[in-house]
Design a protein around this motif. Sequence first.
Motif, PDB file in Angstrom:
ATOM      1  N   ASP A  15       0.923  -1.213  -0.003  1.00 32.19           N
ATOM      2  CA  ASP A  15       0.350  -0.398   0.133  1.00 32.19           C
ATOM      3  C   ASP A  15       1.147   1.279  -0.033  1.00 32.19           C
ATOM      4  OD1 ASP A  15      -2.095   1.540   0.263  1.00 32.19           O
ATOM      5  OD2 ASP A  15      -2.176   1.996   2.187  1.00 32.19           O
ATOM      6  N   VAL A  16       1.072   2.431  -0.749  1.00 31.34           N
ATOM      7  CA  VAL A  16       2.248   3.487  -0.835  1.00 31.34           C
ATOM      8  C   VAL A  16       0.765   4.579  -0.992  1.00 31.34           C
ATOM      9  CG1 VAL A  16       3.284   4.474  -2.398  1.00 31.34           C
ATOM     10  CG2 VAL A  16       3.058   1.992  -2.721  1.00 31.34           C
ATOM     11  N   THR A  17       1.146   5.677  -0.565  1.00 27.42           N
ATOM     12  CA  THR A  17       0.034   6.327  -0.536  1.00 27.42           C
ATOM     13  C   THR A  17       1.670   7.936  -0.615  1.00 27.42           C
ATOM     14  OG1 THR A  17      -0.890   6.538   0.989  1.00 27.42           O
ATOM     15  CG2 THR A  17      -0.455   8.563   0.937  1.00 27.42           C
ATOM     16  N   LEU A  18       1.188   8.648  -1.918  1.00 25.46           N
ATOM     17  CA  LEU A  18       1.980   9.524  -2.788  1.00 25.46           C
ATOM     18  C   LEU A  18       1.388  11.077  -1.784  1.00 25.46           C
ATOM     19  CD1 LEU A  18       4.394  10.483  -4.621  1.00 25.46           C
ATOM     20  CD2 LEU A  18       2.537  11.054  -6.339  1.00 25.46           C
ATOM     21  N   ASP A  19       2.123  11.758  -1.329  1.00 23.99           N
ATOM     22  CA  ASP A  19       2.576  13.041  -0.899  1.00 23.99           C
ATOM     23  C   ASP A  19       3.017  14.202  -1.506  1.00 23.99           C
ATOM     24  OD1 ASP A  19      -0.263  12.113   1.042  1.00 23.99           O
ATOM     25  OD2 ASP A  19       1.960  11.992   2.259  1.00 23.99           O
ATOM     26  N   ASP A  20       2.079  15.544  -1.465  1.00 24.59           N
ATOM     27  CA  ASP A  20       3.320  16.486  -2.093  1.00 24.59           C
ATOM     28  C   ASP A  20       3.669  17.942  -1.247  1.00 24.59           C
ATOM     29  OD1 ASP A  20       5.469  18.148  -3.819  1.00 24.59           O
ATOM     30  OD2 ASP A  20       3.565  18.799  -5.597  1.00 24.59           O
ATOM     31  N   ASP A  37      -2.187   3.952  -3.808  1.00 23.55           N
ATOM     32  CA  ASP A  37      -2.267   2.724  -5.030  1.00 23.55           C
ATOM     33  C   ASP A  37      -1.727   1.574  -3.903  1.00 23.55           C
ATOM     34  OD1 ASP A  37      -2.746   1.103  -6.953  1.00 23.55           O
ATOM     35  OD2 ASP A  37      -1.499   2.120  -8.359  1.00 23.55           O
ATOM     36  N   ASP A  38      -1.929   0.876  -4.333  1.00 23.56           N
ATOM     37  CA  ASP A  38      -1.874  -0.727  -3.635  1.00 23.56           C
ATOM     38  C   ASP A  38      -1.770  -1.015  -4.664  1.00 23.56           C
ATOM     39  OD1 ASP A  38      -4.297  -1.603  -4.178  1.00 23.56           O
ATOM     40  OD2 ASP A  38      -5.201  -1.912  -2.577  1.00 23.56           O
ATOM     41  N   ALA A  39      -0.732  -2.337  -4.745  1.00 27.93           N
ATOM     42  CA  ALA A  39       0.054  -3.800  -5.957  1.00 27.93           C
ATOM     43  C   ALA A  39      -0.577  -5.341  -5.208  1.00 27.93           C
ATOM     44  CB  ALA A  39       1.263  -2.657  -5.894  1.00 27.93           C
ATOM     45  N   LEU A  40      -0.391  -5.851  -5.839  1.00 32.32           N
ATOM     46  CA  LEU A  40      -0.065  -6.817  -5.608  1.00 32.32           C
ATOM     47  C   LEU A  40       0.958  -7.998  -5.536  1.00 32.32           C
ATOM     48  CD1 LEU A  40      -1.699  -9.436  -3.263  1.00 32.32           C
ATOM     49  CD2 LEU A  40      -2.049 -10.316  -6.390  1.00 32.32           C
ATOM     50  N   ILE A  41       1.302  -8.217  -4.614  1.00 34.94           N
ATOM     51  CA  ILE A  41       3.519  -8.471  -5.301  1.00 34.94           C
ATOM     52  C   ILE A  41       3.133 -10.108  -4.727  1.00 34.94           C
ATOM     53  CG2 ILE A  41       5.221  -8.553  -4.386  1.00 34.94           C
ATOM     54  CD1 ILE A  41       4.552  -5.559  -5.162  1.00 34.94           C
ATOM     55  N   ARG A  67       9.331  -5.392  -8.211  1.00 33.11           N
ATOM     56  CA  ARG A  67       9.461  -4.511  -9.594  1.00 33.11           C
ATOM     57  C   ARG A  67       7.862  -4.449  -9.574  1.00 33.11           C
ATOM     58  NH1 ARG A  67      12.530  -2.437 -13.408  1.00 33.11           N
ATOM     59  NH2 ARG A  67      11.248  -1.892 -15.055  1.00 33.11           N
ATOM     60  N   THR A  68       6.940  -3.418  -9.039  1.00 29.56           N
ATOM     61  CA  THR A  68       5.926  -2.819  -9.536  1.00 29.56           C
ATOM     62  C   THR A  68       5.371  -1.909 -10.219  1.00 29.56           C
ATOM     63  OG1 THR A  68       3.433  -3.688  -9.118  1.00 29.56           O
ATOM     64  CG2 THR A  68       5.233  -2.619  -7.011  1.00 29.56           C
ATOM     65  N   SER A  69       4.300  -1.818 -10.617  1.00 28.02           N
ATOM     66  CA  SER A  69       3.703  -0.535 -11.124  1.00 28.02           C
ATOM     67  C   SER A  69       2.051  -0.209 -10.563  1.00 28.02           C
ATOM     68  CB  SER A  69       3.451  -0.181 -12.574  1.00 28.02           C
ATOM     69  OG  SER A  69       4.139  -1.109 -13.566  1.00 28.02           O
ATOM     70  N   LEU A  70       2.529   1.129  -9.653  1.00 27.94           N
ATOM     71  CA  LEU A  70       1.504   1.817  -8.878  1.00 27.94           C
ATOM     72  C   LEU A  70       1.488   3.247 -10.275  1.00 27.94           C
ATOM     73  CD1 LEU A  70       3.688   2.714  -6.145  1.00 27.94           C
ATOM     74  CD2 LEU A  70       1.442   1.334  -6.569  1.00 27.94           C
ATOM     75  N   VAL A  71      -0.011   3.447 -10.000  1.00 26.71           N
ATOM     76  CA  VAL A  71      -0.458   4.541 -10.805  1.00 26.71           C
ATOM     77  C   VAL A  71      -1.581   5.556  -9.887  1.00 26.71           C
ATOM     78  CG1 VAL A  71      -2.543   5.624 -12.610  1.00 26.71           C
ATOM     79  CG2 VAL A  71      -1.050   2.991 -12.746  1.00 26.71           C
ATOM     80  N   PHE A  72      -1.262   6.555  -9.927  1.00 28.62           N
ATOM     81  CA  PHE A  72      -1.786   7.655  -8.929  1.00 28.62           C
ATOM     82  C   PHE A  72      -2.392   8.851 -10.107  1.00 28.62           C
ATOM     83  CE2 PHE A  72       1.378   6.353  -7.212  1.00 28.62           C
ATOM     84  CZ  PHE A  72       1.654   5.863  -5.568  1.00 28.62           C
TER      85      PHE A  72
END
Length: 177
Positions: free
Chosen positions: A111-116, A128-132, A145-150
């Motif tokens: 689970d990844v959160t992007l803040d500015d 976004d979250d990614a199943l690893i 190695r995975t991809s995330l889209v915000f």
Amino acid sequence: MLWISLAIASLVVVALAVWDQRFRKMAEPALSVLVAVGLISAFVVWWTDDNARPPEPLSPVTANQSFATIAENQVRLENLQFEKSTPASSYVVTGTVHNDSTAFLDYFTLDVTLDDCPSSACRTIGRDDALIIARIPPGHSAPLRTSLVFPAPRTGPPEAPQWTTAIVKIQSSPAGP
């Protein structure tokens, strides 16, 4: 064999309906009723068969064995790198996953959160979250190695991106034969 007989009988009825006007007037309503009864019967059989089946276990690996769990603090992520990708609001994440537990790590959700954070005030761009999927033995590590889209921010790309990661929903299986 029954299906072949039914198919041949159906072809004979259709051929007779094409060649004989009187047979067609009699056969059309009868065939319509037969088709409706057949469809209703098929639906009833499908419905009862689907509901009669017992639920299957989630994982055949752990169905008859003791369940091994891995705590979130037993999976470590190191050297995480976030690189811009295409389209502009997507990122490729690379790094290393360490399994510090005594069980096999099958998969987990990152689970990844992007803040500015250009100044002291941060605003959240997105999450976004990614199943690893990884089969990592106890005490070993593997590349990640995975991809995330915000969502694309209206103000443009983040000036000072800050990443917050969490490991959730860990699936494991017991170590051993």
